[in-house]
Design a protein around this motif. Sequence first.
Motif, mmCIF file in Angstrom:
data_model
loop_
_atom_site.group_PDB
_atom_site.id
_atom_site.type_symbol
_atom_site.label_atom_id
_atom_site.label_comp_id
_atom_site.label_asym_id
_atom_site.label_seq_id
_atom_site.Cartn_x
_atom_site.Cartn_y
_atom_site.Cartn_z
ATOM 1 N N GLY A 1 0.830 -1.196 0.000
ATOM 2 C CA GLY A 1 0.000 0.000 0.000
ATOM 3 C C GLY A 1 0.866 1.248 0.000
ATOM 4 N N LYS A 2 0.241 2.400 -0.154
ATOM 5 C CA LYS A 2 0.953 3.674 -0.143
ATOM 6 C C LYS A 2 0.380 4.565 0.951
ATOM 7 C CE LYS A 2 3.515 2.791 -3.786
ATOM 8 N NZ LYS A 2 4.977 2.571 -3.651
ATOM 9 N N PHE A 3 1.226 5.461 1.449
ATOM 10 C CA PHE A 3 0.842 6.372 2.526
ATOM 11 C C PHE A 3 0.901 7.800 2.006
ATOM 12 C CE2 PHE A 3 2.159 8.086 6.983
ATOM 13 C CZ PHE A 3 0.840 8.433 7.261
ATOM 14 N N ILE A 4 -0.270 8.439 1.897
ATOM 15 C CA ILE A 4 -0.383 9.823 1.449
ATOM 16 C C ILE A 4 -0.833 10.667 2.641
ATOM 17 C CG2 ILE A 4 -1.538 11.432 -0.120
ATOM 18 C CD1 ILE A 4 -2.015 9.123 -2.031
ATOM 19 N N VAL A 5 -0.140 11.767 2.872
ATOM 20 C CA VAL A 5 -0.439 12.626 4.022
ATOM 21 C C VAL A 5 -0.837 14.018 3.550
ATOM 22 C CG1 VAL A 5 0.543 13.735 6.073
ATOM 23 C CG2 VAL A 5 1.083 11.352 5.560
ATOM 24 N N VAL B 1 -9.923 17.859 1.219
ATOM 25 C CA VAL B 1 -8.873 17.331 0.350
ATOM 26 C C VAL B 1 -8.674 15.839 0.606
ATOM 27 C CG1 VAL B 1 -6.377 17.385 -0.068
ATOM 28 C CG2 VAL B 1 -7.692 19.511 -0.038
ATOM 29 N N ILE B 2 -8.721 15.429 1.857
ATOM 30 C CA ILE B 2 -8.588 14.007 2.192
ATOM 31 C C ILE B 2 -9.726 13.206 1.564
ATOM 32 C CG2 ILE B 2 -8.778 12.364 4.108
ATOM 33 C CD1 ILE B 2 -7.150 14.463 5.755
ATOM 34 N N ALA B 3 -10.935 13.738 1.631
ATOM 35 C CA ALA B 3 -12.081 13.055 1.019
ATOM 36 C C ALA B 3 -11.896 12.917 -0.488
ATOM 37 C CB ALA B 3 -13.367 13.813 1.332
ATOM 38 N N LEU B 4 -11.366 13.962 -1.121
ATOM 39 C CA LEU B 4 -11.118 13.921 -2.562
ATOM 40 C C LEU B 4 -10.062 12.869 -2.897
ATOM 41 C CD1 LEU B 4 -11.260 14.966 -5.481
ATOM 42 C CD2 LEU B 4 -9.633 16.770 -4.824
ATOM 43 N N ILE B 5 -8.970 12.840 -2.146
ATOM 44 C CA ILE B 5 -7.911 11.857 -2.400
ATOM 45 C C ILE B 5 -8.444 10.439 -2.249
ATOM 46 C CG2 ILE B 5 -5.693 10.967 -1.578
ATOM 47 C CD1 ILE B 5 -5.011 13.854 -0.730
ATOM 48 N N GLU B 6 -9.247 10.218 -1.229
ATOM 49 C CA GLU B 6 -9.822 8.889 -1.024
ATOM 50 C C GLU B 6 -10.654 8.473 -2.236
ATOM 51 O OE1 GLU B 6 -11.866 6.348 2.561
ATOM 52 O OE2 GLU B 6 -12.331 8.488 2.433
ATOM 53 N N THR B 7 -11.443 9.396 -2.767
ATOM 54 C CA THR B 7 -12.261 9.107 -3.950
ATOM 55 C C THR B 7 -11.385 8.755 -5.151
ATOM 56 O OG1 THR B 7 -14.046 10.561 -3.196
ATOM 57 C CG2 THR B 7 -13.969 10.060 -5.549
ATOM 58 N N LEU B 8 -10.312 9.513 -5.347
ATOM 59 C CA LEU B 8 -9.423 9.284 -6.484
ATOM 60 C C LEU B 8 -8.705 7.944 -6.378
ATOM 61 C CD1 LEU B 8 -7.845 12.864 -6.706
ATOM 62 C CD2 LEU B 8 -9.496 11.871 -8.322
ATOM 63 N N VAL B 9 -8.252 7.614 -5.185
ATOM 64 C CA VAL B 9 -7.533 6.354 -4.992
ATOM 65 C C VAL B 9 -8.480 5.169 -5.125
ATOM 66 C CG1 VAL B 9 -6.171 4.990 -3.354
ATOM 67 C CG2 VAL B 9 -5.742 7.443 -3.590
ATOM 68 N N VAL C 1 -3.234 4.304 2.831
ATOM 69 C CA VAL C 1 -3.557 5.096 4.021
ATOM 70 C C VAL C 1 -3.474 6.572 3.657
ATOM 71 C CG1 VAL C 1 -2.971 5.613 6.411
ATOM 72 C CG2 VAL C 1 -2.631 3.286 5.512
ATOM 73 N N ILE C 2 -4.529 7.306 3.963
ATOM 74 C CA ILE C 2 -4.560 8.748 3.717
ATOM 75 C C ILE C 2 -4.620 9.427 5.080
ATOM 76 C CG2 ILE C 2 -5.731 10.642 2.539
ATOM 77 C CD1 ILE C 2 -7.043 8.288 0.814
ATOM 78 N N GLY C 3 -3.548 10.112 5.422
ATOM 79 C CA GLY C 3 -3.402 10.641 6.769
ATOM 80 C C GLY C 3 -3.647 12.135 6.888
ATOM 81 N N ASP C 4 -4.410 12.490 7.897
ATOM 82 C CA ASP C 4 -4.589 13.890 8.287
ATOM 83 C C ASP C 4 -3.478 14.181 9.291
ATOM 84 O OD1 ASP C 4 -5.319 16.304 9.411
ATOM 85 O OD2 ASP C 4 -7.443 15.808 9.596
ATOM 86 N N ARG C 5 -2.351 14.662 8.791
ATOM 87 C CA ARG C 5 -1.136 14.976 9.538
ATOM 88 C C ARG C 5 -0.276 13.731 9.771
ATOM 89 N NH1 ARG C 5 -1.345 20.070 10.870
ATOM 90 N NH2 ARG C 5 -3.255 21.128 11.515
ATOM 91 N N SER D 1 8.465 6.902 6.480
ATOM 92 C CA SER D 1 8.010 8.218 6.017
ATOM 93 C C SER D 1 6.919 8.044 4.965
ATOM 94 C CB SER D 1 9.172 9.022 5.432
ATOM 95 O OG SER D 1 9.731 8.355 4.312
ATOM 96 N N PRO D 2 6.096 9.079 4.736
ATOM 97 C CA PRO D 2 5.037 8.981 3.723
ATOM 98 C C PRO D 2 5.604 8.855 2.314
ATOM 99 C CG PRO D 2 4.644 10.812 5.242
ATOM 100 C CD PRO D 2 6.052 10.346 5.472
ATOM 101 N N ASP D 3 4.792 8.292 1.425
ATOM 102 C CA ASP D 3 5.167 8.212 0.009
ATOM 103 C C ASP D 3 4.926 9.551 -0.685
ATOM 104 O OD1 ASP D 3 5.764 5.224 -0.383
ATOM 105 O OD2 ASP D 3 3.828 5.212 0.647
ATOM 106 N N LEU D 4 3.918 10.281 -0.220
ATOM 107 C CA LEU D 4 3.567 11.586 -0.791
ATOM 108 C C LEU D 4 2.939 12.432 0.302
ATOM 109 C CD1 LEU D 4 3.040 13.520 -3.250
ATOM 110 C CD2 LEU D 4 0.827 12.342 -3.515
ATOM 111 N N THR D 5 3.344 13.705 0.374
ATOM 112 C CA THR D 5 2.728 14.651 1.306
ATOM 113 C C THR D 5 2.253 15.863 0.528
ATOM 114 O OG1 THR D 5 4.148 13.956 3.149
ATOM 115 C CG2 THR D 5 3.092 16.116 3.327
#
Length: 205
Positions: free
Chosen positions: A3-7, A19-27, A92-96, A128-132
């Motif tokens: 999996g990937k970790f986007i923050v 923005v987190i909701a949008l990323i979740e939809t895209l992924v 995983v899409i992280g808020d912080r 560390s995250p894959d993308l922040t």
Amino acid sequence: MSGKFIVVEGLEGAGKSSVIALIETLVNAKGHKTITTREPGGTPMAEAIRECVKQNWQETVVEETELMLMYAARAQLLANVIKPALANDTWVIGDRHDLSSQAYQGGGRGISQTTLTTLRDLTLKGFSPDLTLYLDVEPATGLARARGRGELDRIELSGLAFFERTRARYQALAEQDDSIVTISAMQAMPDVHQQVKEVVEQFLQ
């Protein structure tokens, strides 16, 4: 880990939730399983720490105490939620995440980089995250938006100068790290979302 970790990072009022909701939809649209997390918090123990951090205590909250609580919650979340999800092919899409401590406690509170690095190495061990995505907002604007949502918590009441220092550290760190993409949160939200969509879709490719 498959999996990937986007923050998503930023000051109060930057628009992280949408923005987190949008990323979740895209992924999800690419067929990936997702979960969302928030820091501090995300496990029963980490949520208890969150309440401890944000509460307005009738005593001085020592800056080092605040910092150690943040890393304690992060360690719990990483071990119990983030790493197991990634190992199970869940994004995983992280808020912080750690960048918040570097900016808030390092920039805002003025805690030394040596102390921050020691705690980061102890708890994250190189993870560390894959993308922040850093949503950059002027502190006065962000705080006004936050007040519009309701009563401010202890950290949100730290004052404009604190948030200006925090923003400056965010900006400096983002410039130094290719995995961090800065997006202006001073734009209209549809424009913010369009930029986020472009960044995430490129990452998904």
